[in-house]
Design an enzyme around this catalytic site. Structure first.
Site, PDB file in Angstrom:
ATOM      1  CG  ASP A 471      45.702  35.574  36.657  1.00 45.40           C
ATOM      2  OD1 ASP A 471      45.096  34.888  37.493  1.00 45.40           O
ATOM      3  OD2 ASP A 471      46.906  35.404  36.381  1.00 45.40           O
ATOM      4  CG  ASP A 541      48.904  28.684  37.951  1.00 43.54           C
ATOM      5  OD1 ASP A 541      48.469  28.907  36.803  1.00 43.54           O
ATOM      6  OD2 ASP A 541      49.064  29.573  38.810  1.00 43.54           O
TER       7      ASP A 541
HETATM    8  C1  DGJ Z   1      48.561  33.060  37.565  1.00 37.58           C
HETATM    9  C2  DGJ Z   1      48.026  32.325  36.376  1.00 37.58           C
HETATM   10  O1  DGJ Z   1      47.380  31.173  36.779  1.00 37.58           O
HETATM   11  C3  DGJ Z   1      49.185  32.014  35.442  1.00 37.58           C
HETATM   12  O2  DGJ Z   1      48.732  31.258  34.352  1.00 37.58           O
HETATM   13  C4  DGJ Z   1      49.812  33.299  34.981  1.00 37.58           C
HETATM   14  O3  DGJ Z   1      48.904  34.008  34.207  1.00 37.58           O
HETATM   15  C5  DGJ Z   1      50.274  34.097  36.191  1.00 37.58           C
HETATM   16  N1  DGJ Z   1      49.210  34.274  37.152  1.00 37.58           N
HETATM   17  C6  DGJ Z   1      50.786  35.449  35.759  1.00 37.58           C
HETATM   18  O4  DGJ Z   1      51.020  36.271  36.804  1.00 37.58           O
END
Ligand code: DGJ
Length: 721
Positions: A471, A541
């Site tokens: 991430d 997301d």
């Molecule tokens: C952002 C990501 O896009 C999410 O799927 C998740 O992993 C969060 N960060 C966790 O902090």
């Protein structure tokens, strides 16, 4: 195929359906002659026509020549007043340049690019060397054409052949020109939760610049630029694509000159850029993938998808079955312990799910987003028995285990920051700008990358891990490295990206059996640079199946379906509060690397049954997702429907997904004309038990039953004899 005609000094690069012609004019300038549909090496013809703006070597008046001269690498401060491709600033501050042809060579294969993502193999390469008349800069232009593809891969390398340093203030990867600017420009813009939304506007005079200055390719603007003729649709008409194989701050420009010619360029963003080249040093710019389609945008997308799968994504993964994952992030965020995770893991049994992914929150003091980033060791207070306990539980349920990292980041409340506060990007005396309460590590520094590599590889070595989610949740600010001298601060953004590539390269080489998934607050770094290391990327997301239809449609413009991670999540959706049937959430997610993002233990009996069906269905279609051709049929941006289909290369199988996006008061029967089938073949539609020829299905279409808002339909088609 690449040829060179000595007499007229004409280069001809041919892909499957395009020709790219350039020549060295009598004064030694490398000019674009033609980029588009197939043409011949008619050097005499071009010469007789005066080729575009060939300057007379005895009379270099800029008004007569340079100001509109098409250029394959445009120079600066010497009569070409359009945007230059490079700016070479010498020690005395002088910036005028004039690049001329020196030599060339042609060879099989791709150029060597180290430390950066690139086309891995295949093709034939033309390497042209230019020399600056006023500085010791030597420029090598690389062009790789592929017989089985409509893409052309380009980049440029700048070498300091002198004995004194000079500074590059801009060092783009490519420049090309088209004789007119009568196009609409497509960009894939967006924001968090709404990435890669296609926006198409006519070009006018002057310059349009698509860019990111954030240190990542960004949610806001993807490193892709499309050019569409007025009659270009999904299936017809001419269009071009320019896609950077790059994950950092970038720029792509389209400039219509005063007489209407079009210059296209791009590469590493030159905003506050400055790269010092010592004697003998070389700057290598990222590759750009140009693509030409005479048959609409759909064909352009299929060409990009094939190219990325065949030549960029790691061959061990490009066509390998992807695991169906369940990720607990949306179910728990940071609030979890063994028991909560075990509930989800146990509930996965029998559902056809392969991998459990433990997301953010397992390490250091990470109970909120204020602490822990940088401390890549397990929080045993939270997870009794450490990772092993969770992994054992997964194994007991027949699941593999995946783990989340955010390697480039640090919280001030972390052991890493307390030990090395100077490792975070900052400048003394300048207020820190935080995002999600975190700072960015200075990946221009080798010791920082080495340290993160050691921590991560220890976890990966000591545990049985099959999947990593990488991430990246904030952009770069303060643009300063404590380790760089003042005259190299302009190198920060690009060096940071090189540091990210270095870590990704080392980890993926050290752990070839681990499937790495990219992510950046959803799809904030969805680019072919990342795809070189990570075969799939978390698309957004926003998992709402209405929004996702749009995001996945936009992403598919230049990336393959198999690169998009798509998960079914709960409703009301956490981001949009919209409620969409479970079956539709599954249908939309099935158009990518499939999985779940919810608490499996809280699913109803009906949802469990649907999950079993979805994962079983996915086994039937994942070959198509990995290897097939995408045809976009109804656009979620303009139609009441979202409708896409995937067809196998041999045309024997196809898969169609339709989602009703807006309800209408009356049932008016709708027909959708299919695409990409073989007109000569007969197809059996599994769900309706009907049979028809490809010709009928494409020329007449299929009737869609009445669907209420957000209901969906999936169809599996297979050839019958
Ligand atoms: C952002 C990501 O896009 C999410 O799927 C998740 O992993 C969060 N960060 C966790 O902090």
């Amino acid at each position: 195929m690449i040829t060179f005609e000595k007499k007229t000094r004409l280069f001809h690069l041919r892909g499957k359906n395009y020709s790219y012609l350039m020549y060295v004019n009598q004064a030694g300038f490398l000019q674009t002659l033609h980029y588009g549909g197939i043409a011949e090496s008619d050097g005499e013809f071009f010469a007789a026509q005066g080729a575009p703006f060939a300057p007379d070597a005895s009379n270099w008046n800029f008004d007569m020549s340079f100001s509109e001269m098409p250029s394959e690498y445009a120079f600066f401060a010497h009569g070409d007043f359009r945007e230059p491709t490079a700016i070479v600033s010498r020690e005395d501050g002088g910036v005028a340049s004039r690049f001329r042809y020196v030599s060339h060579k042609i060879y099989r294969g791709v150029p060597e690019v180290s430390g950066m993502p690139h086309a891995r193999s295949g093709g034939e390469t033309l390497e042209i060397t230019l020399k600056d008349d006023f500085s010791p800069a030597e420029i090598k232009l690389n062009y790789t054409a592929f017989e089985d593809s409509d893409v052309l891969v380009r980049n440029a390398e700048i070498l300091n052949t002198g004995d004194r340093p000079f500074m590059l203030k801009r060092a783009f990867s490519f420049c090309t020109e088209l004789p007119d600017g009568k196009f609409s420009l497509m960009r894939l813009h967006g924001t968090w939760g709404a990435e890669r939304s296609p926006d198409v506007k006519p070009l006018g005079y002057g310059t349009v610049r698509l860019q990111s200055m954030r240190g990542t390719s960004s949610h806001q603007m993807n490193p892709f630029m499309g050019l569409l003729r007025a009659n270009c649709t999904e299936d017809e008409g001419e269009c071009y694509g320019f896609q950077l194989v790059y994950s950092g701050s970038f720029a792509l420009t389209a400039e219509v000159s005063p007489i209407g010619r079009l210059r296209l360029q791009g590469g590493v963003n030159d905003m506050n850029f400055g790269w010092k080249l010592e004697a003998g040093e070389r700057f290598v710019s990222p590759q750009t993938v140009l693509c030409y389609s005479a048959d609409g945008l759909g064909n352009l997308s299929r060409e990009y998808a094939d190219f990325l799968r065949n030549y960029v994504i790691h061959p061990d993964y490009a066509f390998r079955r992807r695991p169906v994952v369940v990720n607990h992030w949306e179910a728990t965020e940071f609030n979890y312990d063994n028991e909560k995770l075990f509930e989800i893991i146990d509930a996965a049994k029998g559902l056809g799910i392969d991998t459990f992914v433990m997301d953010d929150g397992w390490f250091g003091a990470r109970d909120t987003d204020f602490a822990g980033l940088g401390d890549w060791y397990v929080n045993e207070k939270k997870l009794k028995g450490g990772l092993k306990a969770v992994i054992d539980r997964c194994k007991k349920n027949g699941l593999k285990f995946g783990l989340w990292f955010e390697p480039e980041m640090v919280n001030e409340d972390s052991d890493l920051y307390r030990a090395h506060p100077d490792w975070a990007i900052h400048q003394d005396g300048v207020a820190l700008c935080r995002a999600r309460n975190q700072l960015v590590l200075d990946f221009t520094r080798k010791e920082v990358v080495d340290h993160i590599y050691e921590m991560m590889s220890k976890v990966l070595k000591e545990n049985d891990i099959g999947y990593v989610k990488w991430d990246m949740n904030r952009h770069i600010t303060e643009n300063f490295s404590a380790a760089l001298p003042p005259d190299r601060q302009g190198e920060l953004m690009h060096r940071f990206t090189l540091g990210v590539y270095d870590l990704a390269d080392r980890l993926t080489r050290a752990f070839p059996e681990i499937l790495f998934e990219g992510c950046a607050s959803g799809g904030g770094r969805f680019d072919s640079g990342m795809l070189y290391y990570f075969p799939q990327i978390w698309t957004s997301d926003d998992t709402d199946a209405y929004e996702r239809a749009k995001i996945q449609w936009g992403t598919s413009i230049c990336y393959p379906l198999s690169s998009m991670s798509c998960h079914v999540s709960v409703c009301p959706n956490l981001q949009t509060h919209r409620t969409i049937p479970f079956a539709t959430r599954g249908a939309v997610a099935s158009l990518g690397a499939f999985g779940y993002e919810l608490n499996l233990a809280e699913m109803s009996a009906e949802e469990r049954e649907l999950t079993k069906k979805q994962t079983a269905d996915y086994l039937k279609t994942d070959e198509l997702i990995l290897k097939g051709d995408l045809y976009r049929i109804c656009s979620p941006f303009t139609d009441d429907w979202f409708c896409e289909m995937v067809v196998s290369k041999d045309k024997k199988n196809a898969y169609l997904v339709c989602e009703r996006l807006r309800g209408v008061p009356l049932y008016l029967p709708q027909t959708v004309r299919l695409k990409g089938l073989d007109p000569e073949k007969k197809y059996f539609i599994e769900e309706t038990k009907l049979t028809a020829s490809g010709r009928t299905l494409m020329n007449h279409g299929i009737a869609i039953p009445y669907l209420t808002e957000y209901e969906s339909m999936i169809l599996h088609l297979r050839e019958i004899k």
